[in-house]
Design a protein around this motif. Structure first.
Motif, PDB file in Angstrom:
ATOM      1  N   ARG A 127      12.471   6.474  -8.623  1.00 53.41           N
ATOM      2  CA  ARG A 127      12.028   5.080  -8.598  1.00 53.41           C
ATOM      3  C   ARG A 127      11.941   4.566 -10.031  1.00 53.41           C
ATOM      4  O   ARG A 127      10.852   4.412 -10.589  1.00 53.41           O
ATOM      5  CB  ARG A 127      10.676   4.984  -7.899  1.00 53.41           C
ATOM      6  N   ARG A 128      13.092   4.299 -10.613  1.00 53.09           N
ATOM      7  CA  ARG A 128      13.125   3.935 -12.026  1.00 53.09           C
ATOM      8  C   ARG A 128      12.370   2.624 -12.279  1.00 53.09           C
ATOM      9  O   ARG A 128      11.620   2.508 -13.255  1.00 53.09           O
ATOM     10  CB  ARG A 128      14.569   3.805 -12.497  1.00 53.09           C
ATOM     11  N   ASN A 129      12.583   1.637 -11.435  1.00 55.47           N
ATOM     12  CA  ASN A 129      11.875   0.357 -11.558  1.00 55.47           C
ATOM     13  C   ASN A 129      10.758   0.331 -10.522  1.00 55.47           C
ATOM     14  O   ASN A 129      10.822  -0.394  -9.520  1.00 55.47           O
ATOM     15  CB  ASN A 129      12.849  -0.804 -11.358  1.00 55.47           C
ATOM     16  N   ARG A 130       9.744   1.104 -10.763  1.00 53.85           N
ATOM     17  CA  ARG A 130       8.676   1.300  -9.786  1.00 53.85           C
ATOM     18  C   ARG A 130       7.764   0.080  -9.734  1.00 53.85           C
ATOM     19  O   ARG A 130       7.306  -0.412 -10.768  1.00 53.85           O
ATOM     20  CB  ARG A 130       7.881   2.550 -10.161  1.00 53.85           C
ATOM     21  N   LYS A 131       7.483  -0.383  -8.520  1.00 54.70           N
ATOM     22  CA  LYS A 131       6.659  -1.578  -8.310  1.00 54.70           C
ATOM     23  C   LYS A 131       5.232  -1.175  -7.969  1.00 54.70           C
ATOM     24  O   LYS A 131       4.744  -1.388  -6.856  1.00 54.70           O
ATOM     25  CB  LYS A 131       7.255  -2.438  -7.194  1.00 54.70           C
ATOM     26  N   ASP A 132       4.532  -0.583  -8.914  1.00 58.14           N
ATOM     27  CA  ASP A 132       3.159  -0.141  -8.719  1.00 58.14           C
ATOM     28  C   ASP A 132       2.322  -0.529  -9.923  1.00 58.14           C
ATOM     29  O   ASP A 132       2.860  -0.923 -10.977  1.00 58.14           O
ATOM     30  CB  ASP A 132       3.097   1.377  -8.504  1.00 58.14           C
ATOM     31  N   LEU A 133       1.017  -0.364  -9.800  1.00 56.92           N
ATOM     32  CA  LEU A 133       0.113  -0.672 -10.900  1.00 56.92           C
ATOM     33  C   LEU A 133       0.330   0.300 -12.057  1.00 56.92           C
ATOM     34  O   LEU A 133       0.511   1.510 -11.843  1.00 56.92           O
ATOM     35  CB  LEU A 133      -1.338  -0.617 -10.429  1.00 56.92           C
ATOM     36  N   LEU A 134       0.295  -0.214 -13.266  1.00 54.67           N
ATOM     37  CA  LEU A 134       0.603   0.597 -14.441  1.00 54.67           C
ATOM     38  C   LEU A 134      -0.441   1.687 -14.677  1.00 54.67           C
ATOM     39  O   LEU A 134      -0.108   2.860 -14.839  1.00 54.67           O
ATOM     40  CB  LEU A 134       0.706  -0.304 -15.675  1.00 54.67           C
ATOM     41  N   ILE A 135      -1.732   1.298 -14.696  1.00 54.78           N
ATOM     42  CA  ILE A 135      -2.783   2.224 -15.112  1.00 54.78           C
ATOM     43  C   ILE A 135      -3.049   3.290 -14.048  1.00 54.78           C
ATOM     44  O   ILE A 135      -3.131   4.479 -14.356  1.00 54.78           O
ATOM     45  CB  ILE A 135      -4.087   1.458 -15.437  1.00 54.78           C
ATOM     46  N   THR A 136      -3.175   2.865 -12.801  1.00 54.70           N
ATOM     47  CA  THR A 136      -3.605   3.796 -11.754  1.00 54.70           C
ATOM     48  C   THR A 136      -2.464   4.547 -11.092  1.00 54.70           C
ATOM     49  O   THR A 136      -2.703   5.584 -10.458  1.00 54.70           O
ATOM     50  CB  THR A 136      -4.392   3.047 -10.669  1.00 54.70           C
ATOM     51  N   ARG A 137      -1.225   4.065 -11.215  1.00 55.59           N
ATOM     52  CA  ARG A 137      -0.131   4.735 -10.515  1.00 55.59           C
ATOM     53  C   ARG A 137       0.982   5.199 -11.461  1.00 55.59           C
ATOM     54  O   ARG A 137       1.370   6.362 -11.442  1.00 55.59           O
ATOM     55  CB  ARG A 137       0.471   3.800  -9.446  1.00 55.59           C
ATOM     56  N   LYS A 138       1.484   4.292 -12.302  1.00 54.29           N
ATOM     57  CA  LYS A 138       2.650   4.638 -13.118  1.00 54.29           C
ATOM     58  C   LYS A 138       2.336   5.686 -14.189  1.00 54.29           C
ATOM     59  O   LYS A 138       3.019   6.710 -14.308  1.00 54.29           O
ATOM     60  CB  LYS A 138       3.228   3.382 -13.773  1.00 54.29           C
ATOM     61  N   GLU A 199      18.987   7.168  -8.821  1.00 57.63           N
ATOM     62  CA  GLU A 199      18.082   6.025  -8.771  1.00 57.63           C
ATOM     63  C   GLU A 199      18.070   5.415  -7.368  1.00 57.63           C
ATOM     64  O   GLU A 199      19.115   5.269  -6.731  1.00 57.63           O
ATOM     65  CB  GLU A 199      18.513   4.958  -9.782  1.00 57.63           C
ATOM     66  N   VAL A 200      16.873   5.059  -6.914  1.00 58.38           N
ATOM     67  CA  VAL A 200      16.724   4.404  -5.621  1.00 58.38           C
ATOM     68  C   VAL A 200      15.856   3.168  -5.792  1.00 58.38           C
ATOM     69  O   VAL A 200      15.134   3.018  -6.777  1.00 58.38           O
ATOM     70  CB  VAL A 200      16.100   5.355  -4.566  1.00 58.38           C
ATOM     71  N   THR A 201      15.916   2.293  -4.810  1.00 58.82           N
ATOM     72  CA  THR A 201      15.146   1.051  -4.843  1.00 58.82           C
ATOM     73  C   THR A 201      13.682   1.327  -4.516  1.00 58.82           C
ATOM     74  O   THR A 201      13.367   2.184  -3.687  1.00 58.82           O
ATOM     75  CB  THR A 201      15.717   0.056  -3.820  1.00 58.82           C
ATOM     76  N   HIS A 202      12.805   0.604  -5.192  1.00 58.77           N
ATOM     77  CA  HIS A 202      11.379   0.705  -4.881  1.00 58.77           C
ATOM     78  C   HIS A 202      10.812  -0.699  -4.748  1.00 58.77           C
ATOM     79  O   HIS A 202      10.967  -1.535  -5.632  1.00 58.77           O
ATOM     80  CB  HIS A 202      10.631   1.465  -5.985  1.00 58.77           C
ATOM     81  N   HIS A 203      10.176  -0.956  -3.603  1.00 54.17           N
ATOM     82  CA  HIS A 203       9.622  -2.277  -3.321  1.00 54.17           C
ATOM     83  C   HIS A 203       8.107  -2.269  -3.479  1.00 54.17           C
ATOM     84  O   HIS A 203       7.461  -1.236  -3.268  1.00 54.17           O
ATOM     85  CB  HIS A 203       9.965  -2.703  -1.891  1.00 54.17           C
ATOM     86  N   PRO A 204       7.516  -3.395  -3.820  1.00 58.08           N
ATOM     87  CA  PRO A 204       6.041  -3.467  -3.824  1.00 58.08           C
ATOM     88  C   PRO A 204       5.521  -3.343  -2.399  1.00 58.08           C
ATOM     89  O   PRO A 204       6.174  -3.751  -1.436  1.00 58.08           O
ATOM     90  CB  PRO A 204       5.743  -4.853  -4.403  1.00 58.08           C
ATOM     91  N   ARG A 205       4.343  -2.761  -2.277  1.00 58.28           N
ATOM     92  CA  ARG A 205       3.755  -2.585  -0.956  1.00 58.28           C
ATOM     93  C   ARG A 205       3.327  -3.940  -0.396  1.00 58.28           C
ATOM     94  O   ARG A 205       2.614  -4.692  -1.059  1.00 58.28           O
ATOM     95  CB  ARG A 205       2.560  -1.630  -1.016  1.00 58.28           C
ATOM     96  N   GLN A 206       3.741  -4.231   0.853  1.00 55.92           N
ATOM     97  CA  GLN A 206       3.453  -5.520   1.463  1.00 55.92           C
ATOM     98  C   GLN A 206       2.370  -5.443   2.535  1.00 55.92           C
ATOM     99  O   GLN A 206       1.701  -6.432   2.812  1.00 55.92           O
ATOM    100  CB  GLN A 206       4.725  -6.090   2.097  1.00 55.92           C
ATOM    101  N   TYR A 207       2.216  -4.262   3.151  1.00 54.46           N
ATOM    102  CA  TYR A 207       1.301  -4.144   4.283  1.00 54.46           C
ATOM    103  C   TYR A 207       0.324  -2.994   4.049  1.00 54.46           C
ATOM    104  O   TYR A 207       0.713  -1.927   3.568  1.00 54.46           O
ATOM    105  CB  TYR A 207       2.076  -3.898   5.573  1.00 54.46           C
ATOM    106  N   GLY A 208      -0.931  -3.215   4.419  1.00 51.00           N
ATOM    107  CA  GLY A 208      -1.927  -2.156   4.330  1.00 51.00           C
ATOM    108  C   GLY A 208      -2.252  -1.780   2.899  1.00 51.00           C
ATOM    109  O   GLY A 208      -1.930  -2.478   1.936  1.00 51.00           O
ATOM    110  N   GLN A 209      -2.896  -0.645   2.755  1.00 52.37           N
ATOM    111  CA  GLN A 209      -3.298  -0.144   1.455  1.00 52.37           C
ATOM    112  C   GLN A 209      -2.755   1.264   1.258  1.00 52.37           C
ATOM    113  O   GLN A 209      -2.532   2.001   2.217  1.00 52.37           O
ATOM    114  CB  GLN A 209      -4.831  -0.118   1.336  1.00 52.37           C
TER     115      GLN A 209
END
Length: 339
Positions: A127-138, A199-209
């Motif tokens: 997930r090269r272009n990862r759509k997650d929070l920088l501090i807590t996930r990336k 490399e694969v696509t990574h989407h931001p989470r849209q549903y749930g937590q």
């Protein structure tokens, strides 16, 4: 290598009722494209004890989709256990796990499969272009990936990406516990598998937590330590405990000689030093370590002999100039008729 003829897609689900309808439609599109290419496909969705109506949605979905099977666990056992249940149920020659939250794109199943057909046994998504929070996930992910790559010797950018492709022989004999599903590429490489990354696509989470946070980091590091110890010393535990025992015995001898030196030349009574305690403690620790090595050795041999598990993996045999690749699985078994 021959192109893949059959694929099992495994999707662990936990409280994903909101995302399931969208996931199923995307899986339908991916399955249709694979079928057009002559690939047999089954999708296995594992309900990991969800508390919402995930179970009901999956039951309904199986009535409408011949390629779909669902497995419902008795309670929430965790992502690794759910993935293991899907792997055990998979019947086809290539197994591809996928997240249910739509952050992985089901269309990328074809991408990793094409890479696998280039002659690899494992393809890991990045997930090269990862759509997650920088501090807590990336940032924690970057640190963990660097540690795992350094410790294992297998350089991958993204061990945490669920989207991977495995040839079935890679998963044979692999038992998943804790958070160890992310270490399957390491097990595979240690057994001689050819591992690639794409490399694969990574989407931001849209549903749930998200169900997984920073609390997993200590578990991952501990599981990495266990995995490395099992790989290096799983078939020779005496080498680990024995070396430690010999080191402790050597320290005991050193402390004893220091006691002798103090007795005759040190100008000080050795009883006034901690040397007697250190000598006895080091000697006992050394003896106990060697005894633990003997017990571990007997346990290891009992395991391999009783389970008839080989300590090696054969990739290919050759006779009369003809080679047989044992890593290639036979054609996919026919699915039983649906009721």
């Amino acid at each position: 290598m021959n192109p893949t003829r059959s694929v099992s897609i495994v999707v662990p689900c936990y409280n994903e009722a909101e995302s399931l309808p969208h996931l199923l439609s995307k899986l339908d599109a991916t399955v249709a494209k694979l079928v057009e290419r002559g690939v047999e496909v089954e999708t296995i969705l594992v309900d990991d004890g969800s508390g919402d109506n995930t179970r009901q949605l999956l039951q309904e979905a199986t009535r409408q989709r011949p390629h779909l099977r669902s497995i419902h666990l008795a309670r929430n056992f965790g992502q690794t256990a759910a993935m293991a249940a899907g792997f055990d149920a998979a019947r086809y020659e290539v197994v591809i796990p996928l997240d249910a939250d739509l952050q992985n794109d089901p269309a990328d199943v074809i991408t990793v499969l094409d890479k696998l057909d280039q002659g690899f046994d494992v393809v890991s998504g990045w997930r090269r272009n990862r759509k997650d929070l920088l501090i807590t996930r990336k940032i924690p992910s970057w640190i963990a990936n660097a540690i795992i790559s350094t410790a294992s010797g297998l350089r991958l950018h993204d061990y945490g990406c669920t989207l991977k492709a495995y040839r079935r022989f890679v998963l044979q004999g692999v038992h998943l516990y804790g958070e160890m599903h992310r270490f399957i590429p390491i097990y595979a490489a240690q057994r001689g598998a050819r591992v690639a990354e794409i490399e694969v696509t990574h989407h931001p989470r849209q549903y749930g937590q998200t169900k997984y946070g920073l609390g997993r980091i200590p578990n991952v590091l501990l599981d990495l330590t266990l995995a490395q110890m099992l790989w290096k010393y799983g078939t020779k535990p005496m080498h680990l405990f024995g070396k430690f025992g010999l080191l402790s015995g050597g320290l005991s001898l050193f402390f004893f000689l220091a006691m002798v030196w103090y007795k005759f030349w040190g100008g000080k009574d050795f009883v006034a030093t901690p040397l007697p305690h250190l000598t006895v403690m080091s000697f006992l620790v050394g003896c106990l370590s060697i005894l633990m090595g003997l017990l571990a050795e007997m346990t290891m041999r009992t395991y391999y002999e009783s389970s008839q598990t080989a300590t090696y993996v054969v990739r290919e045999t050759c006779s009369n100039g003809r080679s047989v690749d044992l890593s290639e699985t036979p054609p996919a078994v026919a699915l039983p008729p649906r009721e």
